[in-house]
Each structure stands twice: as C-alpha cells, then as structure tokens.
Motif scaffolding. Structure first.
Motif, PDB file in Angstrom:
ATOM      1  N   MET A   1      57.421  69.608  27.270  1.00 11.67           N
ATOM      2  CA  MET A   1      56.216  69.429  26.483  1.00 11.67           C
ATOM      3  C   MET A   1      55.102  68.892  27.370  1.00 11.67           C
ATOM      4  O   MET A   1      54.109  69.533  27.566  1.00 11.67           O
ATOM      5  N   VAL A   2      55.261  67.713  27.918  1.00 14.85           N
ATOM      6  CA  VAL A   2      54.218  67.099  28.735  1.00 14.85           C
ATOM      7  C   VAL A   2      54.091  67.800  30.082  1.00 14.85           C
ATOM      8  O   VAL A   2      52.997  68.016  30.578  1.00 14.85           O
ATOM      9  N   ALA A   3      55.218  68.203  30.650  1.00 11.82           N
ATOM     10  CA  ALA A   3      55.227  68.781  31.997  1.00 11.82           C
ATOM     11  C   ALA A   3      54.412  70.065  32.081  1.00 11.82           C
ATOM     12  O   ALA A   3      53.854  70.369  33.126  1.00 11.82           O
ATOM     13  N   ASN A   4      54.300  70.811  31.012  1.00 11.97           N
ATOM     14  CA  ASN A   4      53.582  72.085  31.040  1.00 11.97           C
ATOM     15  C   ASN A   4      52.180  71.999  30.463  1.00 11.97           C
ATOM     16  O   ASN A   4      51.501  73.014  30.369  1.00 11.97           O
ATOM     17  N   TYR A   5      51.746  70.839  30.042  1.00  7.76           N
ATOM     18  CA  TYR A   5      50.474  70.741  29.339  1.00  7.76           C
ATOM     19  C   TYR A   5      49.279  71.059  30.238  1.00  7.76           C
ATOM     20  O   TYR A   5      48.440  71.869  29.893  1.00  7.76           O
ATOM     21  N   LEU A   6      49.197  70.420  31.383  1.00 11.23           N
ATOM     22  CA  LEU A   6      48.077  70.658  32.298  1.00 11.23           C
ATOM     23  C   LEU A   6      48.398  71.800  33.247  1.00 11.23           C
ATOM     24  O   LEU A   6      49.532  71.964  33.669  1.00 11.23           O
ATOM     25  N   GLN A   7      47.365  72.548  33.567  1.00 14.47           N
ATOM     26  CA  GLN A   7      47.488  73.644  34.522  1.00 14.47           C
ATOM     27  C   GLN A   7      46.676  73.277  35.760  1.00 14.47           C
ATOM     28  O   GLN A   7      45.793  72.428  35.709  1.00 14.47           O
ATOM     29  N   THR A   8      46.977  73.917  36.859  1.00  8.99           N
ATOM     30  CA  THR A   8      46.269  73.607  38.107  1.00  8.99           C
ATOM     31  C   THR A   8      44.761  73.747  37.944  1.00  8.99           C
ATOM     32  O   THR A   8      43.999  72.915  38.444  1.00  8.99           O
ATOM     33  N   CYS A   9      44.320  74.755  37.201  1.00  8.30           N
ATOM     34  CA  CYS A   9      42.874  74.948  37.032  1.00  8.30           C
ATOM     35  C   CYS A   9      42.221  73.784  36.292  1.00  8.30           C
ATOM     36  O   CYS A   9      41.027  73.525  36.464  1.00  8.30           O
ATOM     37  N   ASP A  10      42.979  73.045  35.478  1.00 11.91           N
ATOM     38  CA  ASP A  10      42.422  71.863  34.807  1.00 11.91           C
ATOM     39  C   ASP A  10      42.024  70.796  35.824  1.00 11.91           C
ATOM     40  O   ASP A  10      41.003  70.130  35.667  1.00 11.91           O
ATOM     41  N   PHE A  11      42.820  70.645  36.859  1.00 13.26           N
ATOM     42  CA  PHE A  11      42.538  69.644  37.890  1.00 13.26           C
ATOM     43  C   PHE A  11      41.332  70.025  38.739  1.00 13.26           C
ATOM     44  O   PHE A  11      40.626  69.164  39.239  1.00 13.26           O
ATOM     45  N   LEU A  12      41.100  71.333  38.906  1.00 14.27           N
ATOM     46  CA  LEU A  12      40.049  71.796  39.815  1.00 14.27           C
ATOM     47  C   LEU A  12      38.644  71.492  39.318  1.00 14.27           C
ATOM     48  O   LEU A  12      37.683  71.661  40.060  1.00 14.27           O
ATOM     49  N   VAL A  13      38.527  71.029  38.093  1.00  9.15           N
ATOM     50  CA  VAL A  13      37.232  70.564  37.587  1.00  9.15           C
ATOM     51  C   VAL A  13      36.868  69.245  38.265  1.00  9.15           C
ATOM     52  O   VAL A  13      35.698  68.960  38.506  1.00  9.15           O
ATOM     53  N   ALA A  34      53.156  61.833  36.948  1.00  9.89           N
ATOM     54  CA  ALA A  34      51.810  61.328  36.641  1.00  9.89           C
ATOM     55  C   ALA A  34      51.372  61.779  35.249  1.00  9.89           C
ATOM     56  O   ALA A  34      50.765  61.001  34.502  1.00  9.89           O
ATOM     57  N   GLN A  35      51.698  63.021  34.877  1.00  8.80           N
ATOM     58  CA  GLN A  35      51.378  63.510  33.532  1.00  8.80           C
ATOM     59  C   GLN A  35      52.137  62.716  32.475  1.00  8.80           C
ATOM     60  O   GLN A  35      51.596  62.403  31.412  1.00  8.80           O
ATOM     61  N   THR A  36      53.372  62.389  32.771  1.00 11.50           N
ATOM     62  CA  THR A  36      54.176  61.606  31.836  1.00 11.50           C
ATOM     63  C   THR A  36      53.575  60.220  31.637  1.00 11.50           C
ATOM     64  O   THR A  36      53.530  59.709  30.512  1.00 11.50           O
ATOM     65  N   MET A  37      53.082  59.612  32.712  1.00 15.16           N
ATOM     66  CA  MET A  37      52.427  58.307  32.593  1.00 15.16           C
ATOM     67  C   MET A  37      51.137  58.417  31.780  1.00 15.16           C
ATOM     68  O   MET A  37      50.849  57.549  30.952  1.00 15.16           O
ATOM     69  N   ALA A  38      50.367  59.482  32.008  1.00 13.75           N
ATOM     70  CA  ALA A  38      49.131  59.697  31.252  1.00 13.75           C
ATOM     71  C   ALA A  38      49.449  59.881  29.767  1.00 13.75           C
ATOM     72  O   ALA A  38      48.793  59.296  28.900  1.00 13.75           O
ATOM     73  N   TYR A  39      50.472  60.690  29.494  1.00 10.49           N
ATOM     74  CA  TYR A  39      50.900  60.891  28.106  1.00 10.49           C
ATOM     75  C   TYR A  39      51.313  59.561  27.482  1.00 10.49           C
ATOM     76  O   TYR A  39      50.959  59.270  26.338  1.00 10.49           O
ATOM     77  N   GLY A  40      52.053  58.753  28.224  1.00 12.59           N
ATOM     78  CA  GLY A  40      52.497  57.464  27.709  1.00 12.59           C
ATOM     79  C   GLY A  40      51.340  56.578  27.308  1.00 12.59           C
ATOM     80  O   GLY A  40      51.363  55.947  26.242  1.00 12.59           O
ATOM     81  N   TYR A  41      50.304  56.543  28.132  1.00 13.90           N
ATOM     82  CA  TYR A  41      49.144  55.711  27.823  1.00 13.90           C
ATOM     83  C   TYR A  41      48.439  56.231  26.568  1.00 13.90           C
ATOM     84  O   TYR A  41      48.133  55.470  25.649  1.00 13.90           O
ATOM     85  N   ILE A  42      48.178  57.537  26.540  1.00 10.06           N
ATOM     86  CA  ILE A  42      47.458  58.126  25.402  1.00 10.06           C
ATOM     87  C   ILE A  42      48.268  57.967  24.118  1.00 10.06           C
ATOM     88  O   ILE A  42      47.730  57.613  23.070  1.00 10.06           O
ATOM     89  N   SER A  43      49.552  58.225  24.205  1.00  9.71           N
ATOM     90  CA  SER A  43      50.414  58.110  23.032  1.00  9.71           C
ATOM     91  C   SER A  43      50.451  56.680  22.512  1.00  9.71           C
ATOM     92  O   SER A  43      50.380  56.439  21.302  1.00  9.71           O
ATOM     93  N   GLU A  44      50.550  55.740  23.417  1.00  7.73           N
ATOM     94  CA  GLU A  44      50.585  54.322  23.037  1.00  7.73           C
ATOM     95  C   GLU A  44      49.323  53.920  22.289  1.00  7.73           C
ATOM     96  O   GLU A  44      49.370  53.182  21.303  1.00  7.73           O
ATOM     97  N   LYS A  45      48.192  54.416  22.734  1.00  7.77           N
ATOM     98  CA  LYS A  45      46.911  54.037  22.138  1.00  7.77           C
ATOM     99  C   LYS A  45      46.583  54.811  20.859  1.00  7.77           C
ATOM    100  O   LYS A  45      45.962  54.259  19.954  1.00  7.77           O
TER     101      LYS A  45
END
Length: 144
Positions: A1-13, A34-45
C-alpha cells in the motif's frame, strides 16, 4: 500500500533525477522506509478525521494532490537524514517545516481538505465536537 504510493516522477517536482539517484544510491528500501515514516506521521496526525489508508490505496491520477505533496516532501526529508547535515539543501528543511504546519492545521480543522472524511454510523463526517458544562457562577459576594 504505502510502498507503491509515490512514483519517481512525484519526487522530480522537488529534486532532480540525478540528485535523487545519488541520494538513494540504488537502494529502493531507503525510499520504501522513508515513505513508511511519512505515512506514519500523516496517519498519526490525520487518521482521526480522514480515511488515510483509503487515500493511500488510490493510484495514478486518482491520488489526492495534497497527500502526494505531503508524502513526497516528508519522504525526501527522511531520505536526506542519511547524509551529513551541511549537505541538506535549506529548501528541503523549509518544505518539511511548511508541510508539518499544514498537516497540523488540517488535523486541527483550521484548514479545509479534500481527503475522504471518517464517517459515523449514519454516514455523516465524524466531527470532533466537545460538550462541556460548568456550574453557574454566583455573583453574590457573600457566598450565600
């Protein structure tokens, strides 16, 4: 779920492709962690108000633009934690701080969001309404 959410082109912005490849050094697990940590923060909030897991199950153009931006900025910040502090671009830190403030405002209900709200049993968005009562004050100076 989290591992596939972002694509390389999302980072290139936010980062050049060469800098991104240099940052991850062909270690895809760094991006996933790193995506899992980002998800954890967003989910927590936000999980008390919004259906975060459902948002992260969306793909491609169906993804929420704010969620993509939040996840990307937070993920990049966490990726940069693997290099010396003096090599981290200032804009990465500033973007990170801005996103944290924005997420906090959304969590507090101070900013609107297009995320899917958590619904109550009747199908209406769950709100954080607090009801309290204080005893009436007596204005009698003699306490009677």
């Amino acid at each position: 779920m989290v591992a596939n959410y972002l694509q390389t082109c999302d980072f290139l912005v936010f980062i050049s492709e060469a800098s991104f490849k240099k940052l991850i050094r062909d270690e895809d697990c760094k991006v996933i962690n790193a995506q899992t940590m980002a998800y954890g923060y967003i989910s927590e909030k936000l999980s008390g108000r919004y259906q975060i897991a459902k948002e992260l199950s969306k793909e491609g153009e169906n993804r929420n633009a704010a969620m993509v931006r939040w996840m990307t900025v937070l993920t990049l910040y966490f990726l940069y934690q693997s290099i010396p502090d003096d090599e981290i671009p200032e804009r990465v830190r500033l973007n990170y701080e801005d996103v944290l403030k924005e997420i906090d405002r959304v969590a507090a209900g101070k900013d609107n969001s297009t995320l899917l709200p958590v619904l109550d049993r009747s199908g209406k968005p769950l709100t954080a309404f607090r009801w309290s009562s204080n005893p009436r004050r007596s204005h009698n100076p003699f306490g009677c």
